[in-house]
Design an enzyme around this catalytic site. Structure first.
Site, PDB file in Angstrom:
ATOM      1  N   GLU A   1      76.550  23.470  88.027  1.00  0.00           N
ATOM      2  CA  GLU A   1      77.115  21.931  87.721  1.00  0.00           C
ATOM      3  C   GLU A   1      76.700  21.546  87.279  1.00  0.00           C
ATOM      4  O   GLU A   1      74.840  21.212  87.847  1.00  0.00           O
ATOM      5  CB  GLU A   1      78.370  21.503  88.451  1.00  0.00           C
ATOM      6  CG  GLU A   1      79.726  22.451  89.481  1.00  0.00           C
ATOM      7  CD  GLU A   1      79.870  21.497  90.089  1.00  0.00           C
ATOM      8  OE1 GLU A   1      79.631  19.910  89.989  1.00  0.00           O
ATOM      9  OE2 GLU A   1      81.164  21.613  91.217  1.00  0.00           O
TER      10      GLU A   1
ATOM     11  N   LYS B   1      91.939  13.870  88.408  1.00  0.00           N
ATOM     12  CA  LYS B   1      91.119  13.333  89.232  1.00  0.00           C
ATOM     13  C   LYS B   1      90.877  12.039  89.420  1.00  0.00           C
ATOM     14  O   LYS B   1      90.649  11.036  88.858  1.00  0.00           O
ATOM     15  CB  LYS B   1      89.342  13.513  88.012  1.00  0.00           C
ATOM     16  CG  LYS B   1      89.685  15.151  88.374  1.00  0.00           C
ATOM     17  CD  LYS B   1      88.138  15.880  87.856  1.00  0.00           C
ATOM     18  CE  LYS B   1      87.877  16.444  89.459  1.00  0.00           C
ATOM     19  NZ  LYS B   1      86.022  16.311  88.819  1.00  0.00           N
TER      20      LYS B   1
ATOM     21  N   GLU C   1      85.046  10.225  86.267  1.00  0.00           N
ATOM     22  CA  GLU C   1      84.943  11.718  86.795  1.00  0.00           C
ATOM     23  C   GLU C   1      86.278  11.504  86.376  1.00  0.00           C
ATOM     24  O   GLU C   1      86.121  13.807  86.328  1.00  0.00           O
ATOM     25  CB  GLU C   1      86.141  11.718  87.861  1.00  0.00           C
ATOM     26  CG  GLU C   1      84.616  10.891  89.193  1.00  0.00           C
ATOM     27  CD  GLU C   1      83.585  12.421  89.312  1.00  0.00           C
ATOM     28  OE1 GLU C   1      84.673  13.093  89.753  1.00  0.00           O
ATOM     29  OE2 GLU C   1      82.392  12.291  89.472  1.00  0.00           O
TER      30      GLU C   1
END
Length: 470
Positions: free
Chosen positions: A271, A328, A334
């Protein structure tokens, strides 16, 4: 005597030519060009398009050929069947203790994996996510055993060669990361990490890390985090200079692994990314910054430059994330890491669209056509097929720009790097021929796909040589 020397010289030259020819033949290039850029496909949202639509969109419209999931959503796995896109799936953290039981692992594989293989190209199963930094010790202590047990279950289904088992970590697993050469794992996890790395080495699986310059930058280090020009950071211990934060994070991870004797285990970036929107007053968190970071990220990890401690490498990299996810929790950022909006329009242009790749290349609808020779000086006609190669007389400077452009877009240029199967002959012209043709073949073989500012030409003569196949 002069004639004898001349004959001997000719023989030596012919032997060298023969040896070089045999050397060329020893190289083999894959017929399908692939990059190493993937995306994390999160689904914490109530407005996402159907998985079947997503799979077709990625296959037809983007250069992305790897997708990482956070579960084993059966609908998504079915949607990616017959696309060839490499799929990584994940087991949630709370199931880790259960996976330590062989019967549970066997049933889990039979239920979640076996029905989809080989139609869906599942290549990796991740056990949990950032387990060592987000769960208590009772869960983390089962991690390696769960990975080993799941691997045994895959062996039982004859899937162990196709599917590898790993687990992703945050940079929080390190107790020291600055300077990069001082990287080391937290002492309380050293024994567990050593066992984990031993498993990864034995099974040919990668160590997966989630490095985020976004979470490490400040106003003073934003240029360093964003791959912009900056003074750099000098590591006195390794005598290496760092010009971007991602390299420093990767090398800190490598140093920690090497300190335990596992510097040979591959590192995958599981990620990383940059949000396009943040909370009020959050500097450098906007669509332009996200475009800049991810665009430069793709070029950097695919450039083959590697890092100061891991030179001449490309890194399999998964951008976070595919979509903005409106459910989220946490700060605004985010919910805004996505490359795409739910309607699959781009949040910003980061050159991953196939049609955008074509449109950004300077084009001419009537390029000059000729029949140039191949890099090896020998070509083969193949009716109906065409290839793109440099025009005779094109400057090396321009051809090098062509190489940088194609490779920077994420196409696989490893065969023309040192040690690659098409590295020889080592000339800008030969390397440009390979790169330009890769682009031409992948983007539809239109005339304008071979323009390259009027330095490319379409030919019906196959430029392949030896066993270096175009």
């Amino acid at each position: 005597m002069h004639t004898l020397h001349s004959s001997l010289s000719l023989i030596l030259i012919m032997e060298k030519v023969l040896a070089f020819t045999l050397f060329l033949i020893s190289f083999l290039v894959q017929g399908v060009v692939e990059g190493n850029i993937g995306v994390n496909y999160g689904t914490v949202a109530d407005n996402l398009p159907p998985p079947s639509q997503v799979a077709r969109f990625l296959l037809d419209s983007t250069i992305i050929n790897r997708v990482k999931l956070y579960d084993t959503n059966q609908q998504i796995l079915q949607a990616f069947a017959h696309t060839g896109i490499q799929i990584t799936v994940a087991v949630p953290n709370n199931l880790i203790p259960n996976l330590s039981n062989l019967k549970f692992s066997q049933q889990w594989v039979k239920t979640n994996i076996s029905p989809h293989v080989p139609a869906t190209n599942i290549v990796r199963i991740l056990i949990g996510n950032e387990v060592l930094t987000t769960t208590d010790h009772s869960v983390a202590s089962h991690l390696v055993l769960a990975m080993q047990t799941l691997h045994v279950a895959l062996v039982g289904e004859d899937l162990d060669r196709r599917i590898k088992v790993s687990t992703p970590h945050s940079l929080g697993v390190l107790s020291s990361s600055s300077p990069p050469s001082s990287g080391r794992f937290k002492q309380e996890n050293v024994d567990l990490v050593r066992q984990l790395l031993g498993f990864l080495r034995a099974t040919g699986s990668p160590f997966m890390i989630n490095p985020y310059p976004f979470f490490g930058y400040s106003g003073d280090t934003v240029d360093y985090a964003m791959f912009r020009r900056n003074p750099g950071v000098f590591d006195e211990m390794s005598e290496r200079k760092y010009t971007n934060m991602l390299d420093a994070q990767l090398d800190a991870t490598y140093s920690a692994m090497k300190r335990l004797g596992f510097g040979d285990v591959e590192i995958v970036i599981a990620e990383t990314g940059w949000p396009s929107k943040g909370d009020p007053g959050q500097a450098d968190v906007n669509a332009e910054s996200a475009r800049e970071f991810n665009g430069k990220l793709i070029k950097h990890v695919m450039s083959g430059l590697g890092t100061p401690l891991m030179p001449n490498k490309t890194f399999e990299t998964y951008i976070f994330a595919l979509f903005n996810e409106n459910l989220k929790p946490g700060p605004t950022s985010e919910r805004n890491f996505g490359l795409f909006k739910p309607d699959m329009t781009a949040v910003y242009d980061v050159d991953i669209f196939r049609h955008n790749v074509r449109s950004t290349s300077p084009s001419s609808l009537n390029p000059e056509r000729s029949e140039p020779s191949s890099p090896a000086g020998k070509s083969k006609t193949n009716g109906g097929k065409t290839w793109c190669v440099p025009k005779t007389g094109a400057s090396e400077e321009t051809l090098q720009t062509n190489i940088d452009y194609v490779c920077g877009l994420g196409f696989d240029c490893q065969p023309i790097r040192e040690g690659g199967r098409c590295f020889y002959p080592n000339s800008v012209h030969a390397h440009a021929a390979y790169a330009m043709n890769v682009y031409y073949q992948a983007t539809g073989r239109h005339d304008y796909d071979c323009d390259f500012r009027q330095t490319g030409v379409i030919t019906s003569n196959n430029p392949s040589y030896g066993r270096c196949k175009y």
